[in-house]
Motif scaffolding. Structure first.
Motif, PDB file in Angstrom:
ATOM      1  N   ASP A  35     -31.727 -21.545 136.667  1.00  0.00           N
ATOM      2  CA  ASP A  35     -30.584 -21.373 135.776  1.00  0.00           C
ATOM      3  C   ASP A  35     -31.032 -21.072 134.353  1.00  0.00           C
ATOM      4  OD1 ASP A  35     -28.877 -21.845 137.886  1.00  0.00           O
ATOM      5  OD2 ASP A  35     -28.469 -23.938 137.349  1.00  0.00           O
ATOM      6  N   GLN A  36     -32.115 -21.701 133.932  1.00  0.00           N
ATOM      7  CA  GLN A  36     -32.582 -21.510 132.558  1.00  0.00           C
ATOM      8  C   GLN A  36     -33.165 -20.124 132.337  1.00  0.00           C
ATOM      9  OE1 GLN A  36     -35.658 -24.215 131.323  1.00  0.00           O
ATOM     10  NE2 GLN A  36     -35.569 -23.579 129.194  1.00  0.00           N
ATOM     11  N   TRP A  37     -34.009 -19.660 133.265  1.00  0.00           N
ATOM     12  CA  TRP A  37     -34.763 -18.430 133.033  1.00  0.00           C
ATOM     13  C   TRP A  37     -34.196 -17.203 133.747  1.00  0.00           C
ATOM     14  CZ3 TRP A  37     -37.703 -18.796 129.063  1.00  0.00           C
ATOM     15  CH2 TRP A  37     -38.344 -20.000 128.759  1.00  0.00           C
ATOM     16  N   LEU A  38     -33.628 -17.373 134.929  1.00  0.00           N
ATOM     17  CA  LEU A  38     -33.335 -16.213 135.780  1.00  0.00           C
ATOM     18  C   LEU A  38     -31.853 -15.934 136.002  1.00  0.00           C
ATOM     19  CD1 LEU A  38     -36.062 -16.930 138.484  1.00  0.00           C
ATOM     20  CD2 LEU A  38     -36.289 -15.631 136.350  1.00  0.00           C
ATOM     21  N   LYS A  39     -31.018 -16.931 135.886  1.00  0.00           N
ATOM     22  CA  LYS A  39     -29.590 -16.756 136.132  1.00  0.00           C
ATOM     23  C   LYS A  39     -28.964 -15.639 135.288  1.00  0.00           C
ATOM     24  CE  LYS A  39     -25.248 -19.385 135.999  1.00  0.00           C
ATOM     25  NZ  LYS A  39     -24.683 -20.754 135.793  1.00  0.00           N
ATOM     26  N   PRO A  40     -29.374 -15.436 134.023  1.00  0.00           N
ATOM     27  CA  PRO A  40     -28.733 -14.386 133.222  1.00  0.00           C
ATOM     28  C   PRO A  40     -28.808 -12.990 133.827  1.00  0.00           C
ATOM     29  CG  PRO A  40     -29.950 -15.874 131.796  1.00  0.00           C
ATOM     30  CD  PRO A  40     -30.303 -16.251 133.204  1.00  0.00           C
ATOM     31  N   TYR A  41     -29.852 -12.695 134.619  1.00  0.00           N
ATOM     32  CA  TYR A  41     -29.910 -11.340 135.185  1.00  0.00           C
ATOM     33  C   TYR A  41     -30.035 -11.305 136.705  1.00  0.00           C
ATOM     34  CZ  TYR A  41     -35.040 -11.908 135.191  1.00  0.00           C
ATOM     35  OH  TYR A  41     -36.325 -12.345 135.396  1.00  0.00           O
ATOM     36  N   LEU A  42     -30.255 -12.441 137.372  1.00  0.00           N
ATOM     37  CA  LEU A  42     -30.231 -12.473 138.837  1.00  0.00           C
ATOM     38  C   LEU A  42     -28.920 -13.048 139.371  1.00  0.00           C
ATOM     39  CD1 LEU A  42     -33.858 -13.545 139.848  1.00  0.00           C
ATOM     40  CD2 LEU A  42     -32.846 -11.261 139.844  1.00  0.00           C
ATOM     41  N   GLY A  43     -28.086 -13.571 138.467  1.00  0.00           N
ATOM     42  CA  GLY A  43     -26.786 -14.065 138.866  1.00  0.00           C
ATOM     43  C   GLY A  43     -26.805 -15.524 139.297  1.00  0.00           C
ATOM     44  N   ASP A  44     -25.619 -16.059 139.491  1.00  0.00           N
ATOM     45  CA  ASP A  44     -25.465 -17.472 139.836  1.00  0.00           C
ATOM     46  C   ASP A  44     -25.536 -17.653 141.349  1.00  0.00           C
ATOM     47  OD1 ASP A  44     -25.030 -20.155 139.643  1.00  0.00           O
ATOM     48  OD2 ASP A  44     -22.849 -19.987 139.362  1.00  0.00           O
ATOM     49  N   ASP A  45     -26.678 -17.254 141.934  1.00  0.00           N
ATOM     50  CA  ASP A  45     -26.853 -17.390 143.383  1.00  0.00           C
ATOM     51  C   ASP A  45     -28.283 -17.830 143.675  1.00  0.00           C
ATOM     52  OD1 ASP A  45     -28.029 -15.070 142.566  1.00  0.00           O
ATOM     53  OD2 ASP A  45     -27.066 -13.774 144.050  1.00  0.00           O
ATOM     54  N   ALA A  46     -28.670 -18.945 143.067  1.00  0.00           N
ATOM     55  CA  ALA A  46     -30.037 -19.444 143.207  1.00  0.00           C
ATOM     56  C   ALA A  46     -30.397 -19.714 144.665  1.00  0.00           C
ATOM     57  CB  ALA A  46     -30.218 -20.721 142.383  1.00  0.00           C
ATOM     58  N   ASP A  47     -29.427 -20.200 145.448  1.00  0.00           N
ATOM     59  CA  ASP A  47     -29.722 -20.539 146.844  1.00  0.00           C
ATOM     60  C   ASP A  47     -30.225 -19.329 147.625  1.00  0.00           C
ATOM     61  OD1 ASP A  47     -28.964 -23.115 146.364  1.00  0.00           O
ATOM     62  OD2 ASP A  47     -26.931 -22.877 147.159  1.00  0.00           O
ATOM     63  N   ARG A  48     -29.786 -18.151 147.250  1.00  0.00           N
ATOM     64  CA  ARG A  48     -30.226 -16.931 147.939  1.00  0.00           C
ATOM     65  C   ARG A  48     -31.708 -16.669 147.716  1.00  0.00           C
ATOM     66  NH1 ARG A  48     -30.379 -11.268 146.993  1.00  0.00           N
ATOM     67  NH2 ARG A  48     -29.847 -11.568 144.812  1.00  0.00           N
ATOM     68  N   HIS A  49     -32.258 -17.229 146.643  1.00  0.00           N
ATOM     69  CA  HIS A  49     -33.652 -16.940 146.293  1.00  0.00           C
ATOM     70  C   HIS A  49     -34.623 -18.052 146.708  1.00  0.00           C
ATOM     71  CE1 HIS A  49     -32.828 -13.261 144.071  1.00  0.00           C
ATOM     72  NE2 HIS A  49     -31.771 -13.860 143.567  1.00  0.00           N
ATOM     73  N   TRP A  50     -34.094 -19.200 147.174  1.00  0.00           N
ATOM     74  CA  TRP A  50     -35.000 -20.224 147.685  1.00  0.00           C
ATOM     75  C   TRP A  50     -35.312 -19.888 149.139  1.00  0.00           C
ATOM     76  CZ3 TRP A  50     -38.503 -23.539 146.429  1.00  0.00           C
ATOM     77  CH2 TRP A  50     -38.968 -24.464 147.361  1.00  0.00           C
ATOM     78  N   PRO A  51     -36.591 -19.676 149.485  1.00  0.00           N
ATOM     79  CA  PRO A  51     -36.922 -19.195 150.828  1.00  0.00           C
ATOM     80  C   PRO A  51     -36.914 -20.274 151.897  1.00  0.00           C
ATOM     81  CG  PRO A  51     -38.903 -19.337 149.470  1.00  0.00           C
ATOM     82  CD  PRO A  51     -37.758 -19.735 148.593  1.00  0.00           C
TER      83      PRO A  51
END
Length: 336
Positions: A311-327
């Motif tokens: 949320d701090q570093w990547l959410k601004p340009y990868l969007g609010d979908d962190a779960d999609r990026h946890w493998p």
């Protein structure tokens, strides 16, 4: 107050003319815009929505020309808190050397205002090092060029590398990887003036840049490109595009989005290939070190720290979908 030590402050050596062009290009594009404040500073540190990575046109469809790796990318040793021979030797030396990137905005770069290293991978590197060594002052961060990552590990110049490094079958034959900590795929970056709508359109007859030693080079094989340019680092590809020396850049989607965030004159093409994962790299013989890193990664995620750093570093340009990026093995295999 304790601080993480930093070695290898500068980038890999490049010709004087190239350094001058790099500096001018970055100033012109507003790259490394961290001068407006860190991501925790609210709107001042946010990346405009226009800089965010485009999503594939058909999210439910398998990526075009996707090629699954013929091995298990999740294969690693079981997590453990025990110190084996490799970890004990590092502790006796009183320093854990971590290879990092200084050229990827919001992953690993130097804030021009504060001089501090910052980004998602920087925070992860510090967390791993501190957990293993028990003291942040015993963690040494060392800049490693993209093209030299495997050699730095094999020659013992670093103990581990935390540097947006994709896990591939070929690399697993040369070095060891932790369990994956981020899902990724391959994307293409082009100037906004380029009308290409698909990856094939962007690459056809183009001068394409991909960092030497990157997994992106394999995805360019057999494609009808005019020329492939291979500088040492991904940021050099952005500069070469700014200078009109190349027409497109092939790189991980997270780095593609990072480049689009740095420079508002480029965009990420709405297409992707080869879903994959990134991991922490180290020697194949250091199995106990790999086990310790895996334990730290497990704790990093279950404690919620991974999500907070996303949320701090990547959410601004990868969007609010962190779960999609946890493998997870299931989601990655289904994507392939």
């Amino acid at each position: 107050m304790t601080t993480i030590k930093d070695r290898g402050r500068g980038r890999a050596a490049v010709p004087r003319a190239a350094r001058t062009a790099l500096a001018l290009a970055l100033l012109a594009s507003g790259a490394l815009v961290l001068g407006t404040g860190g991501p925790g500073d609210g709107a001042a540190g946010a990346v405009p929505a226009a800089a965010r990575q485009d999503r594939p046109a058909q999210a439910g469809q398998a990526p075009q020309a996707a090629q699954a790796e013929p091995c298990d990318l999740f294969r690693s040793v079981p997590a453990s808190t025990e110190d084996g021979p490799a970890v004990k030797a590092i502790k006796a030396r009183r320093s854990l050397v971590v290879g990092i990137d200084l050229n990827s905005y919001r992953w690993g770069s130097r804030n021009p205002n504060t001089g501090q290293l910052e980004g998602f991978d920087i925070d992860l590197a510090k967390a791993i090092g501190t957990a293993i060594m028990g003291d942040p002052d015993k963690v040494v961060l060392k800049s490693v060029p993209t093209a030299e990552r495997i050699r730095f590990i094999q020659e013992g110049r670093v103990d581990i590398i935390v540097r947006t490094m994709s896990i591939t079958c070929d690399r697993m034959e040369q070095i060891a990887f932790s369990r994956p900590y981020f899902k990724t795929s391959q994307r293409v970056v082009v100037p906004k003036s380029n009308p290409a709508r698909t990856l094939d359109e962007a690459l056809n007859g183009a001068r394409v840049c991909a960092a030497a030693g990157s997994s992106s080079l394999g995805d360019l094989k057999g494609r009808p490109v005019k020329e492939v340019v291979t500088p040492e680092n991904n940021l050099d590809c952005l500069v070469l595009m700014q200078l009109g020396k190349v027409d497109a850049t092939m790189t991980d989607d997270v780095l593609a989005a990072s480049q689009a965030a740095q420079d508002q004159t480029v965009r990420v093409v709405n297409d992707e290939v080869r879903p994959g994962v990134m991991g922490v790299a180290m020697l194949r013989t250091s199995t106990d070190l790999t086990a310790r890193v895996n334990q730290v990664l497990n704790d990093y995620y279950t404690s919620g720290t991974w999500r907070r750093q996303y949320d701090q570093w990547l959410k601004p340009y990868l969007g609010d979908d962190a779960d999609r990026h946890w493998p997870t093995a299931q989601s990655t295999l289904s994507a392939q």
